[in-house]
Structures are given as C-alpha cells and as structure tokens.
Design an enzyme around this catalytic site. Structure first.
Site, PDB file in Angstrom:
ATOM      1  N   ARG A   3       0.849  -1.199   0.000  1.00 33.05           N
ATOM      2  CA  ARG A   3       0.000   0.000   0.000  1.00 33.05           C
ATOM      3  C   ARG A   3       0.882   1.244   0.000  1.00 33.05           C
ATOM      4  O   ARG A   3       1.561   1.535   0.978  1.00 33.05           O
ATOM      5  CB  ARG A   3      -0.932   0.040   1.208  1.00 33.05           C
ATOM      6  N   ASP A  59      -3.663   3.167  14.340  1.00 32.16           N
ATOM      7  CA  ASP A  59      -2.846   3.775  13.300  1.00 32.16           C
ATOM      8  C   ASP A  59      -3.367   5.183  13.061  1.00 32.16           C
ATOM      9  O   ASP A  59      -4.185   5.695  13.835  1.00 32.16           O
ATOM     10  CB  ASP A  59      -2.801   2.922  12.027  1.00 32.16           C
TER      11      ASP A  59
END
Length: 541
Positions: free
Chosen positions: A172, A452
């Site tokens: 990603r 996150d």
C-alpha cells in the site's frame, strides 16, 4: 537522517536529499530506479496537484451546505449493466483473511508467516514516513519477494525467516496527499505515493513474474472517479514503459472516504483493466464522514468508541460496497479488526466475542474476506469466514438484498455517548499515537487496540467538531476550547503517570499536546494530522 547531500537522477530534475549512506540504500535508489520515478513525477505530478485542488473545491461546497450524492453526469456508467472488471487472477481469488501492518522488517516476516491469505504491507497509515522507514521498507519488500528476508533480534537472540507458505504480499503506497520531502522534482517535494509505487514496481516485477504473479497494490483514500483514472493511467504508463502485459498491475481500492462511496461503480469502471477488489476502510471512512460533514450541525457523530459497523449508515456502506463490487465481478473486502490479544482471560473472552460478531456480520453481508491487525486473530477470523464461504474461495455469487440504499441512509448520523470519559480517552489515544508517529512509529498498541493514523484522526476530528459546534455533553457541560484545553493538559499528566518519568522525559509529549491543541481548536480543520505533524517528524529524523 537527512543530510545536505544531493544526488541527481540522470536526465531528470530529481534530487535525492535523504541520505544514501549504505549500499542497500544505493541499490534501492539506483540511477535506473530514480530515472523511472522521475518520468512518473514528470508525467503525473501536476495532474495529481490538480486533483488535490479539486478536493478542496468540493470540500468548500460541502462546508457551504451541499451533501455528497451519486453523480448525474456518470449515470450512464451505472445504468450500463454489461461491463465487468477484468477477470481476477487465481492468486487473488481467495483473500478470506488479510493481515495489515507497517514496513518494519521483523513485522513483515511475522505478518507473512501469520497464516493469513494476504499481507497488506503499508507505507501509509501504519508507517511513519521517515526517510529510513520509506527506503528500508522497500529493501524489506524486495527481500520478501525474493524469499531472502531474515531478521536477527539481538535483544531476544531470536532469528526470523520466512516459512514455506507465506501470505501473498500486497503493497500500500501513501495517499495522494502525502509529500516525500526527501526527494524533490524541480525543487518541489514529489508525491509520496509515486515514490512508493515506482520503487516497489521497479525492484519487484521481475521476481514476482518468475513466481507467476503480477504486482499488487492497495490504493488508499481515493475520493473520485478522476482520482481512480489517474492511478489507472499510472499503471498503464508503467506497464508500457517496462513492456509487460496489461493487467500485470492489479489494485484493490480502499473505499475509506465519504465522497468515494457515491462513486464506486465509476471507480471500478475507470480501473476495470486493473482493479480486482474494493475494501471497507471503515476507520478512515468514519474520519472522512466527520471531515466531509464537519460544518453540518445535524451530522455530528458521537464518541468514536460507540460507532460500530452495526450502525445503519455503516452497515449500508458495507452492503452497498458488496453489491456494487459483485455486480461488476470484483471482490468486496471487509474492514479492520483492530483488537490485539489481551493477557487477562476474561478480557480476551470479550475480545474474541467482539471479533466473531464483527466478522460474522461482514460474512453475512457478503464480504469475500476481512482484515485483522494481529497474527493471533488470524485463525479466529479465518474460522468465521470458513463457515460462511463453505468451501468456496470467495462469495462472488452472493445474492445481495435488492432493497435500495439511498444517499440519505449513507449520510444518516447515529446516536451515542458524548461524555467526559470518552473525550479524555480520545485525548490520550491521540497524544500517544501522534507522539509515536513523530518518533517514527506508525502502528501503536494503545489500550487493547492497534491504533494507526486513521483511528487517531477520528479522535482528533471528533474533538474539533464538538468544539466547533459547542455541543453539550451527556452530563450537561458545554464542550468548549477552554474545557478541552484543561482536560488535554490534565491527560498529559495522566500519560506521565502511565509511562513513568524516564519514558516521559525521553519522549515528545508536550510538543505533541501543543500541536494537538492547535489542530483541535483552529478555525480551519486540517485535512490530515500527518501534514502539520510532518515538521516535527523531520526534526526526529
């Protein structure tokens, strides 16, 4: 560590300002790799800037009272039921459990060995974009694709290597909005996403081809068909440049912004030669809901800890994604379980029940797979999806309900608590996370969850919106900037007690609190906390 040195790629105005202090860095940042990166930035950099400017124009309309909706100018694409995305390669058809994590070398090995079908290795929300993290992440993924990755933990005297059946690796890159300040093009920071994409493809397409695999990506934070088209054009340019077959690159797009949920069919259409799946990036989606509708007093969400996927607007988002993807031949991936194992058996029993409930809901909605954040939850999530898939690799044949899913339902806010305890917990989570991020850690266990950037963003956006609208908490207190300031610095003391004087003194909690106060009380909402935090990150690099 940033250094004054500048190396220039041949034939391009590309300057590397980050250190290339060892042979591994020099191999990743080879003249040939930088030449390709320079070509991508030259071809697509300005267009990317235009897309970001268009995001700002749309947000101005939302701030003025408009609401996201399905597009009238692309109705023909939605009405044409004949088109499908390209067939899904065999390697990508069974994705019932995926694990996600940062680009750290030991974590890459552990995730690949976790028993999950896929490891989504993240240069974005799960990684802090220090120069070292971004370059060493490329080294780690190169070695993983070659099967040579290993790591020796000197403290534990433990050696880590790949097992015989590692998970399928998907990378990603960073979102369109994030710059890479250690590489410039004509004096300006390049898009971080192009650095991540280009270096990963350049160093891995041949090794993956030898294994019969293409180069697979997760694409984050798209907001429109035009942004999807930009990425598809990047893919086509790359395939043509290296003379590889169309469809060598395959992408899974995260539907993690509110505007994107209204353009899923258009995005599938724009990327139909390359896209294989869409994913419910639900934590970012909640953040995007708040950010997009932040000026709408009738769309204020409660504390984020009470917003589950059982809420109607989120369940509708899940169902619409499944229905849209399956109608066009793409997989529909579920969202993240951020829980981490608890040492206390009673607490772990609660975690287990919550994970099973969450994954069963996704499977019932027709999702083809799901995400977990910790290896210990892979088998649990796998058992749930095994039950619903009943021997099949996916649920592409799932018959979705035919009831309409209108824009009104996707935009419907939900009830929930607005209390002092929730605000204080959100403050601590945001402080812990941002302090870790500016010190180079992008994935942090906090109070039983793997946090996150997305979950920290929700905490920050929640607080900004509540202050901006002066909401009344459940106990009757009006939530003001002054009250927030009092609680913020009280919670800073709580953190000091939790971590101890030594850790607190070695950390950067006070400047984190000052930044958090500024972001949460400013008249203008910062689109992403990582952008104003970047200056602090550079200071730590």
């Amino acid at each position: 560590m940033l250094t004054p040195e500048t190396d220039k790629a041949p034939g391009a105005c590309l300057a590397v300002r980050g250190s290339t202090h060892n042979e591994e860095y020099q191999a990743i940042l080879s003249p040939e790799a930088l030449d390709f990166l320079g070509k991508l930035v030259s071809e697509f950099g300005e267009r990317r800037n235009g897309l970001l400017a268009e995001r700002d124009r749309k947000q101005q309309r939302f701030d003025a009272g408009a609401l996201p909706d399905f597009r009238e100018d692309t109705q023909a694409i939605r009405n044409d039921k004949s088109w499908q995305v390209a067939p899904i390669p065999p390697a990508l058809q069974d994705r019932r459990v995926e694990i996600t994590g940062p680009v750290d070398r030991k974590m890459v090995i552990n995730a690949l060995n976790s028993g999950a079908k896929v490891f989504m290795c993240c240069f974005e929300d799960a990684s802090s974009p220090t120069w070292e993290n971004m370059v060493e992440g490329q080294i780690n993924l190169r070695d993983a694709n070659r099967g040579t990755i290993s790591f020796h933990d000197k403290q534990k005297n433990k050696h880590y290597t790949l097992n015989d059946d590692p998970a399928l690796l998907i990378a990603r890159p960073r979102g369109l909005h994030l710059p890479e300040q250690s590489i410039t093009f004509n004096g300006q920071p390049i898009p971080g996403c192009l650095m991540d994409f280009a270096l990963y493809f350049f160093h891995n397409y041949q090794a993956r081809a030898e294994q019969g695999l293409g180069v697979y990506y997760y694409i984050p934070k798209l907001e429109s068909m035009e942004e999807a088209q930009w990425w598809d054009d990047v893919f086509r340019f790359t395939e043509d440049h290296f003379d590889v077959a169309r469809g060598t690159i395959r992408a899974t797009v995260l539907i993690e912004t509110l505007p994107a949920v209204f353009q899923m069919e258009e995005m599938l259409y724009a990327m139909k030669d390359h896209i294989v799946a869409m994913n419910c990036g639900r934590w970012d989606y909640i953040f995007s809901y708040i950010k997009t509708l932040k000026k709408h007093p009738d769309r204020i969400l409660p504390d984020r800890h009470g917003i589950g996927m059982d809420q109607p607007f989120l369940n509708a988002y899940s169902q619409l994604l499944v229905r849209t993807c399956h109608a066009r031949g793409a997989l529909a991936m579920g969202g993240m379980s951020a829980f981490i194992p608890a040492k206390d058996p009673a607490e772990m029993e609660k975690v287990t029940a919550k994970v099973i409930e969450d994954k069963a809901r996704e499977a019932r909605n027709g999702h083809d797979g799901t995400w977990v954040a910790h290896p210990a939850l892979v088998d649990l999530a796998m058992s749930v999806f095994n039950q619903y898939l009943d021997g099949q690799p996916n649920q592409l044949n799932f018959q979705s309900p035919t009831h309409p899913i209108p824009a009104e339902l996707l935009l419907q806010p939900c009830p929930g608590t607005r209390d002092e305890a929730g605000v204080r917990k959100n403050i601590r989570i945001a402080l812990y996370y941002i302090e870790a991020w500016i010190q180079g850690m992008g994935c942090v266990p906090i109070y039983g969850l793997m946090e996150d950037a997305a979950t920290a963003e929700i905490s920050r956006a929640n607080i900004w919106q509540w202050i901006h609208h002066g909401i009344t908490l459940d106990d009757g207190q009006r939530f003001t900037a002054e009250l927030f300031q009092t609680w913020l610095y009280q919670e800073l003391e709580t953190i000091k007690q939790e971590v101890g004087d030594t850790r607190y003194a070695a950390g950067r909690f006070k400047e984190t609190a000052d930044l958090f106060y500024k972001l949460s009380t400013a008249d203008a909402f910062a689109n992403f906390l990582t952008l104003p935090s970047y200056a602090l990150l550079q200071g730590a690099a």
